[in-house]
Design an enzyme around this catalytic site. Structure first.
Site, short mmCIF file in Angstrom:
data_model
loop_
_atom_site.label_atom_id
_atom_site.label_comp_id
_atom_site.label_asym_id
_atom_site.label_seq_id
_atom_site.Cartn_x
_atom_site.Cartn_y
_atom_site.Cartn_z
N GLN A 101 37.78 53.16 35.97
CA GLN A 101 36.58 52.94 36.40
C GLN A 101 36.51 53.98 37.56
OE1 GLN A 101 34.34 50.57 39.04
NE2 GLN A 101 33.38 49.30 36.57
N TYR A 171 24.59 51.56 41.75
CA TYR A 171 25.53 52.43 42.22
C TYR A 171 24.32 53.85 41.05
CZ TYR A 171 28.76 50.30 44.48
OH TYR A 171 29.87 49.83 45.62
N ARG A 219 30.06 50.64 32.03
CA ARG A 219 29.61 49.26 32.70
C ARG A 219 28.52 49.56 33.26
NH1 ARG A 219 32.48 45.28 37.12
NH2 ARG A 219 32.27 43.57 35.44
N GLY A 312 37.60 37.90 37.67
CA GLY A 312 37.61 38.75 38.43
C GLY A 312 38.67 37.85 39.66
#
Length: 330
Positions: A101, A171, A219, A312
């Site tokens: 990523q 982000y 994503r 996760g």
């Protein structure tokens, strides 16, 4: 309708099952962002036996200005390629496919980490901080697009099976997507098509650099869960645009400011997002969100909530979770 044990072919990649380890920051890299023995050992342990078909490596910064935190993994220059090749080799040897990523933190960065002023689509403070970033010029946007392209090519040179573009969790790319932080008056701001212009340009440049056979994931923070933020309806439109542009897998998350999602006690709490997105695209969709039980993961697939399931925290806590879970379903 699929089951967790069912294989999935995407382009030239064959996934042996539908289990994904999503990206989770470890903070284990060297101070300069290079691969450390700790990171190698960590992913070696998680991928042992190949029970997880696809491992998405934690977000790595495409430039110093886009670095999110200390000891974050770097993909910002060619010096990191050899170390990353060691990482992809180990994951492949253990029987899993590997994706990296790539990310730019935008206004979520800190000068104490980067040594530079933060930048963003607009001069608006990030909801997590009081710091107002510098608004990016068009030339600076072009440099960031090139940064993503160059980073993706490094990922390919390091032997990975694909690359994931990060547009979630507040982000930079989710800052462009979100009306909360994008108040630009030019072609990169305004309606949804303008707010995803940078995404589409990055996808185009990355595809030209890495070729058609290299897997390209995105994503997507499909809902900000905040008033005035990105909504699922907008993300349905964006998802179709990303598919048309050449994205091979959509990895769905949500929450601009952390997760901020309701019903966090429900396993697969992003399923209301993935279920609707899956209806409008033909590419595989990854569902994550608090999944700790292998039977719950299998059930979510059988209910057509997604095509792949990301687990996760359960895998973070227990490296044998995937092995024990997969074996229990056989």
């Amino acid at each position: 309708m699929s089951s967790l044990l069912e294989p999935l072919n995407i382009k030239n990649i064959k996934l042996k099952n539908r289990l994904v380890m999503p990206p989770m920051a470890t903070g284990k890299s060297e101070d300069d962002g290079k691969i450390s023995k700790e990171i190698i050992d960590y992913y070696d342990e998680k991928s042992k036996g190949g029970y997880i078909s696809l491992i998405i490596i934690e977000h790595s910064y495409i430039s110093q200005q886009g670095k999110a935190s200390d000891n974050q993994l770097s993909i910002s220059d060619d010096m990191v390629i050899d170390g990353l090749r060691n990482l992809s080799n180990i994951i492949h040897k253990n029987g899993s496919k590997a994706i990296m990523q790539i990310n730019h933190a935008g206004s979520a960065s800190k000068k104490s980490v980067t040594g530079m002023n933060a930048v963003g689509p607009s001069a608006i403070a990030h909801p997590r901080s009081e710091l107002v970033p510098n608004e990016l010029t068009k030339n600076e946007i072009k440099e960031i697009i090139k940064g993503f392209k160059d980073a993706a090519l490094r990922v390919k040179k390091a032997g990975f099976d694909g690359v994931e573009i990060h547009s979630a969790h507040g982000y930079l790319l989710s800052q462009f997507l979100s009306p909360i932080t994008n108040k630009r008056q030019d072609e990169y701001g305004g309606d949804l098509k303008s707010r995803i212009k940078i995404h589409l340009e990055i996808i185009d440049e990355v595809k030209k650099a890495v070729g058609e056979d290299f897997l390209l994931l995105l994503r997507l923070g499909a809902s900000d869960y905040r008033e005035g933020g990105v909504t699922l309806d907008e993300s349905l439109i964006a998802s179709k645009e990303f598919e048309k542009a050449g994205i091979d897998i959509l990895d769905i998350s949500g929450g601009f400011n952390g997760y901020g999602v309701e019903n966090k006690e429900v396993q697969g709490y992003f399923s209301p997002l993935t279920e609707e997105i899956k209806k409008v695209v033909n590419v595989p969709v990854i569902l994550t969100g608090g999944i700790t039980d292998i039977k719950a993961a299998d059930k979510l697939l059988k209910e057509d909530k997604a095509d792949l399931i990301g687990v996760g925290r359960a895998i973070l806590k227990d490296s044998n979770w995937a092995k024990n879970g997969i074996q229990s379903l056989k």
